[in-house]
Scaffold this active site. Sequence first.
Site, PDB file in Angstrom:
ATOM      1  N   HIS A  36      -6.593   2.573  -2.298  1.00 58.62           N
ATOM      2  CA  HIS A  36      -6.589   1.022  -2.352  1.00 58.62           C
ATOM      3  C   HIS A  36      -5.768   0.001  -2.649  1.00 58.62           C
ATOM      4  O   HIS A  36      -5.092  -0.357  -2.263  1.00 58.62           O
ATOM      5  CB  HIS A  36      -7.714   0.354  -2.865  1.00 58.62           C
ATOM      6  CG  HIS A  36      -7.611   0.048  -4.437  1.00 58.62           C
ATOM      7  ND1 HIS A  36      -7.702   1.314  -5.242  1.00 58.62           N
ATOM      8  CD2 HIS A  36      -7.083   0.185  -5.845  1.00 58.62           C
ATOM      9  CE1 HIS A  36      -7.431   1.673  -6.573  1.00 58.62           C
ATOM     10  NE2 HIS A  36      -7.594   0.592  -6.319  1.00 58.62           N
ATOM     11  N   ASP A  37      -4.300   1.091  -3.772  1.00 57.71           N
ATOM     12  CA  ASP A  37      -3.263   0.173  -4.553  1.00 57.71           C
ATOM     13  C   ASP A  37      -1.605   0.867  -4.015  1.00 57.71           C
ATOM     14  O   ASP A  37      -0.770   0.609  -4.049  1.00 57.71           O
ATOM     15  CB  ASP A  37      -3.051  -0.006  -5.564  1.00 57.71           C
ATOM     16  CG  ASP A  37      -3.515  -1.366  -6.139  1.00 57.71           C
ATOM     17  OD1 ASP A  37      -3.933  -2.237  -5.259  1.00 57.71           O
ATOM     18  OD2 ASP A  37      -4.569  -1.494  -7.634  1.00 57.71           O
ATOM     19  N   LYS A  97       1.451  -0.758  -3.674  1.00 56.07           N
ATOM     20  CA  LYS A  97       1.827  -0.671  -4.419  1.00 56.07           C
ATOM     21  C   LYS A  97       3.304  -0.078  -4.433  1.00 56.07           C
ATOM     22  O   LYS A  97       4.274  -0.296  -4.968  1.00 56.07           O
ATOM     23  CB  LYS A  97       1.925  -0.444  -5.909  1.00 56.07           C
ATOM     24  CG  LYS A  97       0.642  -1.397  -6.256  1.00 56.07           C
ATOM     25  CD  LYS A  97      -0.697  -1.352  -7.726  1.00 56.07           C
ATOM     26  CE  LYS A  97      -1.205  -2.467  -7.811  1.00 56.07           C
ATOM     27  NZ  LYS A  97      -1.954  -2.191  -8.766  1.00 56.07           N
ATOM     28  N   HIS A 132       1.730  -6.626  -1.872  1.00 59.63           N
ATOM     29  CA  HIS A 132       0.831  -5.215  -1.858  1.00 59.63           C
ATOM     30  C   HIS A 132      -0.791  -4.811  -1.179  1.00 59.63           C
ATOM     31  O   HIS A 132      -0.849  -3.522  -1.098  1.00 59.63           O
ATOM     32  CB  HIS A 132       0.548  -4.631  -3.195  1.00 59.63           C
ATOM     33  CG  HIS A 132      -1.183  -4.568  -3.931  1.00 59.63           C
ATOM     34  ND1 HIS A 132      -1.047  -5.352  -4.777  1.00 59.63           N
ATOM     35  CD2 HIS A 132      -2.111  -3.960  -3.838  1.00 59.63           C
ATOM     36  CE1 HIS A 132      -1.620  -6.105  -4.900  1.00 59.63           C
ATOM     37  NE2 HIS A 132      -2.759  -4.554  -4.713  1.00 59.63           N
ATOM     38  N   HIS A 183      -9.349  -5.459  -1.191  1.00 59.94           N
ATOM     39  CA  HIS A 183      -9.620  -5.821  -2.030  1.00 59.94           C
ATOM     40  C   HIS A 183      -8.984  -6.817  -3.255  1.00 59.94           C
ATOM     41  O   HIS A 183      -9.804  -6.537  -4.558  1.00 59.94           O
ATOM     42  CB  HIS A 183      -9.300  -3.980  -3.325  1.00 59.94           C
ATOM     43  CG  HIS A 183      -7.915  -3.765  -3.260  1.00 59.94           C
ATOM     44  ND1 HIS A 183      -7.056  -3.909  -2.615  1.00 59.94           N
ATOM     45  CD2 HIS A 183      -7.227  -4.225  -4.071  1.00 59.94           C
ATOM     46  CE1 HIS A 183      -6.144  -3.998  -3.117  1.00 59.94           C
ATOM     47  NE2 HIS A 183      -6.048  -3.743  -4.173  1.00 59.94           N
ATOM     48  N   HIS A 184      -8.642  -7.475  -2.903  1.00 57.86           N
ATOM     49  CA  HIS A 184      -7.736  -8.423  -3.450  1.00 57.86           C
ATOM     50  C   HIS A 184      -9.049 -10.263  -2.811  1.00 57.86           C
ATOM     51  O   HIS A 184      -8.913 -11.033  -3.744  1.00 57.86           O
ATOM     52  CB  HIS A 184      -7.041  -9.012  -3.896  1.00 57.86           C
ATOM     53  CG  HIS A 184      -6.313  -8.139  -4.976  1.00 57.86           C
ATOM     54  ND1 HIS A 184      -6.402  -7.614  -6.013  1.00 57.86           N
ATOM     55  CD2 HIS A 184      -5.554  -6.819  -4.906  1.00 57.86           C
ATOM     56  CE1 HIS A 184      -6.299  -6.777  -7.201  1.00 57.86           C
ATOM     57  NE2 HIS A 184      -5.250  -5.919  -5.946  1.00 57.86           N
ATOM     58  N   ASP A 208     -13.092  -1.511  -8.991  1.00 60.27           N
ATOM     59  CA  ASP A 208     -11.446  -1.571  -9.522  1.00 60.27           C
ATOM     60  C   ASP A 208     -11.661  -2.442 -10.769  1.00 60.27           C
ATOM     61  O   ASP A 208     -11.186  -1.813 -11.740  1.00 60.27           O
ATOM     62  CB  ASP A 208     -11.082  -1.936  -8.199  1.00 60.27           C
ATOM     63  CG  ASP A 208      -9.464  -2.622  -8.892  1.00 60.27           C
ATOM     64  OD1 ASP A 208      -9.104  -0.757  -9.975  1.00 60.27           O
ATOM     65  OD2 ASP A 208      -8.381  -3.095  -8.042  1.00 60.27           O
TER      66      ASP A 208
HETATM   67 FE   LIG Z   1      -4.345  -3.845  -5.947  1.00 62.09          FE
END
Ligand SMILES: [Fe+2]
Length: 328
Positions: free
Chosen positions: A190-191, A194, A219, A243-244, A272
């Site tokens: 998911h991240d 980054k 990201h 996811h944000h 998360d």
């Molecule tokens: Fe994230």
Amino acid sequence: MHTLLIVDDDPDVLATLTRSFRKGYKTLSASGGAAALEILNTQPVDLIICDQRMPDIGGDQVLSHASQVQPESIRILLTGYTDIESLLTCVNDAHIYKYVTKPWDPAELNLSVVRALESLDLKRELDTARELLESAYKDAVVMLCLAAEGKDQDTSSHLYRVQDYTEALALAMDVDADYAEHMGLMSMLHDIGKLATPDAILKKPGALTDEEWEIMKEHSLAGVRILGNNPFYEMAREISAGHHENYDGSGYPKGLIGENIPLSARIVKLADVFDALTTKRPYKEAWSMEDALVNIAAQSGKMFDPNIVAKFKKLYGDGVLSQIKDAH
Ligand SMILES: [Fe+2]
């Protein structure tokens, strides 16, 4: 060495067949259906040659049982007469490889056995290769995530917990088990975006400026770019992109609302956030699960999908969340 099971109530047939396959194989013999079932229940068998008509249990039943307890085994029916109905049972229920009529041609039967076992070996090799490939790409996903997320143990535990919360939530949302497992694995990415965020922002000890915060938010879509266009990572791209997002439309990057946000992203978001709340971070202490759930419940319908929040509470009540936390 392959193991053959030969089943016939006629002692002469049993002896002849057993003798003809003694060389090059481990042969087991059974003089009736019951004895054959006993062997099938206790020993691995690669190939069965089984007589159709036996006084205790018929060949069709023996081979049907074999197809259940040892589905990979090759099943050959030996038949002295042609009873179409019984033969159909064998084809449909026992998935036999072939049937051979008595009297049989030994050379032909031998060749059939050799060919059948060659195909069995090939299938096993393919299965092994597939398992190896599967574990390799799963490991590659994990390695990539760990590399992206920083190298400390806390972070890798975070990824494993998010994976497990995601899988448990997906199952609670009634998706099938394979899909839920895939969602768990994909949640780890998911991240991944980054990787594209400068360390000076990612690891900045104090609060971010507005400008830095805007870079941080990139990201989500950076992850989509990193994840390329392979169909296998389609769900990972959805999760990274979504996811944000917030259920009420107040999230980023697109401000999607409700079920326009993919289910996977709505689930991973909750997993998360819950894990971030319930673990110690450099800037905060770990919250209790109860406090985290109160906070999450207050965001039901705002940040989070209310259905998913309800399922999550149930998982907490059932002790599933504690089990996951304790496991990592
Ligand atoms: Fe994230």
